[in-house]
Design an enzyme around this catalytic site. Structure first.
Site, PDB file in Angstrom:
ATOM      1  CG  MET A 258      -1.663   1.280   1.472  1.00  0.00           C
ATOM      2  SD  MET A 258      -2.692   1.229   2.958  1.00  0.00           S
ATOM      3  CE  MET A 258      -1.512   1.727   4.203  1.00  0.00           C
ATOM      4  CG  ASN A 259       1.900   3.936  -2.943  1.00  0.00           C
ATOM      5  OD1 ASN A 259       1.800   2.861  -3.502  1.00  0.00           O
ATOM      6  ND2 ASN A 259       1.807   5.072  -3.609  1.00  0.00           N
ATOM      7  CG  ASP A 260       0.382   8.097  -2.550  1.00  0.00           C
ATOM      8  OD1 ASP A 260       1.396   7.614  -2.068  1.00  0.00           O
ATOM      9  OD2 ASP A 260       0.373   8.746  -3.610  1.00  0.00           O
TER      10      ASP A 260
ATOM     11  CD  GLN B  27      -1.979   4.979  -6.043  1.00  0.00           C
ATOM     12  OE1 GLN B  27      -1.084   4.860  -6.849  1.00  0.00           O
ATOM     13  NE2 GLN B  27      -3.256   4.983  -6.398  1.00  0.00           N
TER      14      GLN B  27
ATOM     15  CD1 TRP C  30       3.949   2.030  -6.007  1.00  0.00           C
ATOM     16  CD2 TRP C  30       4.806   1.358  -7.965  1.00  0.00           C
ATOM     17  NE1 TRP C  30       3.347   2.755  -7.008  1.00  0.00           N
ATOM     18  CE2 TRP C  30       3.857   2.363  -8.219  1.00  0.00           C
ATOM     19  CE3 TRP C  30       5.461   0.783  -9.048  1.00  0.00           C
ATOM     20  CZ2 TRP C  30       3.557   2.818  -9.498  1.00  0.00           C
ATOM     21  CZ3 TRP C  30       5.169   1.228 -10.324  1.00  0.00           C
ATOM     22  CH2 TRP C  30       4.226   2.236 -10.540  1.00  0.00           C
TER      23      TRP C  30
ATOM     24  CG  PHE D 140      -0.293   6.670 -10.677  1.00  0.00           C
ATOM     25  CD1 PHE D 140      -0.165   5.299 -10.728  1.00  0.00           C
ATOM     26  CD2 PHE D 140       0.838   7.439 -10.925  1.00  0.00           C
ATOM     27  CE1 PHE D 140       1.052   4.689 -11.024  1.00  0.00           C
ATOM     28  CE2 PHE D 140       2.063   6.855 -11.219  1.00  0.00           C
ATOM     29  CZ  PHE D 140       2.170   5.489 -11.270  1.00  0.00           C
ATOM     30  CB  SER D 141      -2.540   9.456  -5.850  1.00  0.00           C
ATOM     31  OG  SER D 141      -1.890   8.498  -5.064  1.00  0.00           O
TER      32      SER D 141
ATOM     33  CG  ASP E  36      -0.516  12.405  -7.436  1.00  0.00           C
ATOM     34  OD1 ASP E  36      -0.808  11.345  -8.018  1.00  0.00           O
ATOM     35  OD2 ASP E  36       0.624  12.649  -7.012  1.00  0.00           O
TER      36      ASP E  36
ATOM     37  CD  GLU F  12       5.355  11.968  -6.031  1.00  0.00           C
ATOM     38  OE1 GLU F  12       5.620  11.228  -6.973  1.00  0.00           O
ATOM     39  OE2 GLU F  12       5.520  11.613  -4.853  1.00  0.00           O
TER      40      GLU F  12
HETATM   41  C1  FRU Z   1       3.163   9.462  -4.329  1.00  0.00           C
HETATM   42  C2  FRU Z   1       2.975   8.852  -5.703  1.00  0.00           C
HETATM   43  C3  FRU Z   1       1.962   9.644  -6.513  1.00  0.00           C
HETATM   44  C4  FRU Z   1       1.443   8.631  -7.484  1.00  0.00           C
HETATM   45  C5  FRU Z   1       1.456   7.363  -6.653  1.00  0.00           C
HETATM   46  C6  FRU Z   1       1.749   6.117  -7.438  1.00  0.00           C
HETATM   47  O1  FRU Z   1       3.607   8.576  -3.363  1.00  0.00           O
HETATM   48  O2  FRU Z   1       4.217   8.794  -6.374  1.00  0.00           O
HETATM   49  O3  FRU Z   1       2.489  10.799  -7.114  1.00  0.00           O
HETATM   50  O4  FRU Z   1       0.177   8.923  -7.962  1.00  0.00           O
HETATM   51  O5  FRU Z   1       2.431   7.543  -5.659  1.00  0.00           O
HETATM   52  O6  FRU Z   1       1.543   4.990  -6.664  1.00  0.00           O
END
Ligand code: FRU
Length: 525
Positions: free
Chosen positions: A54-56, A72, A80, A112-113, A187, A238
């Protein structure tokens, strides 16, 4: 991508010296300690996915008593990969229930985000007259374009939900905003601009933010840009966010632009800065000369290494009126290497942001949302005194893996050093350096640190924004994280740790007076 199995418990031989024996006779005994892994590190009250990467945080909105969090997500691996939007829901932003994946990548690219808004007046026309449609905008990232060396592979697209965020339909005329020959273009964060009666969207365009407006969430017009040469410029901007806030104790309203950058954060890698200013419906004008054209400005939402890509919830009812924020509790410097295998990454605690004006400066403070108080267990108000250290809390009093500890230092006369430690000898140190007027965290000896060079190599620092002689501290502790709110959240430091054993003691250095202590273990049963 190959799914890694949970790491087997690794046995560590530690030599424990026996304190009661005299130095000569001291025998070195061996005992076996198992190093913590995956589920031991899993937070008790911070959102983490059951499994995988997981990210954002994405698309956060509130509707009919439920807070939605999308994120994400890569469901086929622990690093990722092709991005989806995972989904979780909560009644209070503290305990979360993971839901089905909301958005899957398709032939146009990865998801993406982005953000989501509730279209109460059905301006988009997606509604069916029963429930208000929820509209999400995200960035399509076309991996083929990226592989071919093109620069126009990111565009903005929308999807709508007619069942309060459960299922989503992508708009058939996507993308709604084409790429303008710009490599980093992503984003989108939308909001209803009440004063100007328009939808407003901000997105990140490499080293600046672009502003767009719309009447129907489908047709968007670029109205301005902001940020060229402002503040931290060592990385790519971002995950922006843009919203109005009432200045505390006044009738003044200001607009706040939150802007994450990676790398280029205050302590390297990923971090989030903010700008306060005015919005006339088309242009954002920041407070004059507030923001040095370098990283050293004090306008960072969090000075720790682990709070990134955070944004606010949309559609929070007017009667509530809070600005509610959550970030990703990691840093691109090492996020993909942290020592959990089955799941990776957690979110910060949900926070309330407030805008304060002090000495002619606008400052954003963050504090944990009040919903956390519901889980506060029995409060202890005394720390034990020890021979060598002034004060100590240990596991007999409190389980420090799910605790809140707050106290006041009535007058700062010297450096303040706090140490979390365990029986394996791991130490997570933090505190305040008086001469430098700076907070610090040193996690070089905090436990497992060898997975990423950047995790432990430098001490992180944070500027003290408040000017008072006394120092208020509030600590939120979970299995793998500490969130430190100084001076009622005017300076915040969030960091993760991976101790070989849970921390069982918290100490303050000798000679630092501490009053108004309140410590509690959270109770989530
Ligand atoms: C920020 C980012 C965003 C992008 C997403 C991709 O952490 O790089 O800019 O949309 O992660 O996973």
């Amino acid at each position: 991508m190959k799914i890694l199995r949970p790491a087997a418990l690794i046995a560590l031989l530690v030599f424990a010296s026996c304190k009661n024996k005299n130095q000569d006779q001291q025998t070195r005994e061996t005992e076996t300690v198992s190093i913590q892994t995956d589920e031991d590190f899993r937070p008790s009250f911070h959102f983490s996915p059951k499994e995988h990467w997981m990210n954002d945080p994405n698309g956060m909105f509130y509707l009919n008593g439920t807070y939605h969090l999308f994120f994400q997500y890569y469901p086929d691996g622990n690093k990722w990969g092709p991005m989806h939007w995972g989904h979780a829901t909560s009644k209070d932003m503290i305990t979360w229930e993971e839901q089905e994946i909301a958005l899957f990548p398709d032939e146009k690219g990865y998801i993406f985000s982005g953000s989501a808004v509730v279209d109460h007046d059905n301006t988009s026309g997606f509604g069916d007259g029963t429930t208000p449609p929820v509209i999400a905008m995200f960035t399509y990232h076309d991996p083929k374009g990226a592989d071919e060396g093109r620069i126009d592979y990111q565009s903005q697209a929308i999807a709508y939900s007619l069942d309060e965020g459960k299922t989503w339909t992508k708009y058939d005329a996507n993308p709604v905003i084409e790429n303008p020959e710009l490599q980093d273009f992503r984003d989108p964060k939308m909001i209803w601009d009440e004063e100007n009666k328009q939808w407003l969207m901000v997105l990140s365009a490499r080293d600046r933010a672009y502003f767009y407006t719309s009447a129907n969430l489908k047709d968007w017009k670029k109205v301005s840009e902001f940020g060229e040469n402002y503040a931290a410029q060592d990385g790519v901007w971002e995950c922006p966010d843009f919203f109005p806030m009432k200045v505390e104790n006044s009738d003044e309203t200001k607009w706040v632009l939150i802007q994450s950058t990676n790398p280029g954060g205050y302590n390297g890698g990923s971090a989030t800065q903010y700008f306060v200013g005015d919005w006339d419906g088309k242009n954002f004008t920041p407070e004059a000369d507030l923001y040095g054209k370098n990283i050293d400005h004090p306008y960072w939402l969090d000075f720790g290494k682990d709070n990134y890509a955070g944004v606010t919830w949309s559609n929070v009812p007017k009667e509530d009126g809070r600005t509610l924020f959550m970030g990703w509790m990691s840093n691109w410097l090492y996020a993909q290497e942290v020592p959990t295998e089955t799941w990776r990454s957690a979110m910060t605690i949900a926070r309330e942001l407030q805008l304060k004006k002090e000495n002619d400066r606008y400052i954003i403070s963050s504090t944990p949302v009040k919903e956390l108080e519901k889980y506060v267990g029995e409060i202890i108000t005394k720390w034990k005194l020890t021979d060598d250290d002034h004060a100590i809390i240990d596991k007999k009093e409190l389980d420090l893996t799910k605790a809140q500890v707050s106290f006041l230092i009535p007058k700062i006369t010297k450096d303040v050093h706090l140490t979390l430690s365990n029986e394996s000898g791991d130490q997570f140190e933090f505190g305040f350096k008086k001469k430098e007027n700076e907070f610090y965290i040193d996690r070089s000896k905090s436990g497992i640190t060898d997975f990423g060079r950047e995790f432990a190599s430098t001490v992180s620092t944070g500027r003290r924004i408040a000017t008072s002689d006394s120092l208020k501290v509030n600590l939120i502790l979970d299995n793998m994280s500490i969130e430190i709110f100084y001076d009622d959240g005017k300076t915040v430091m969030t960091e993760t740790f991976f101790p070989k054993q849970p921390y069982t003691s918290l100490k303050i250095n000798e000679g630092v007076p501490v009053i108004d202590i309140e410590a509690n273990e959270f109770n989530f049963d």
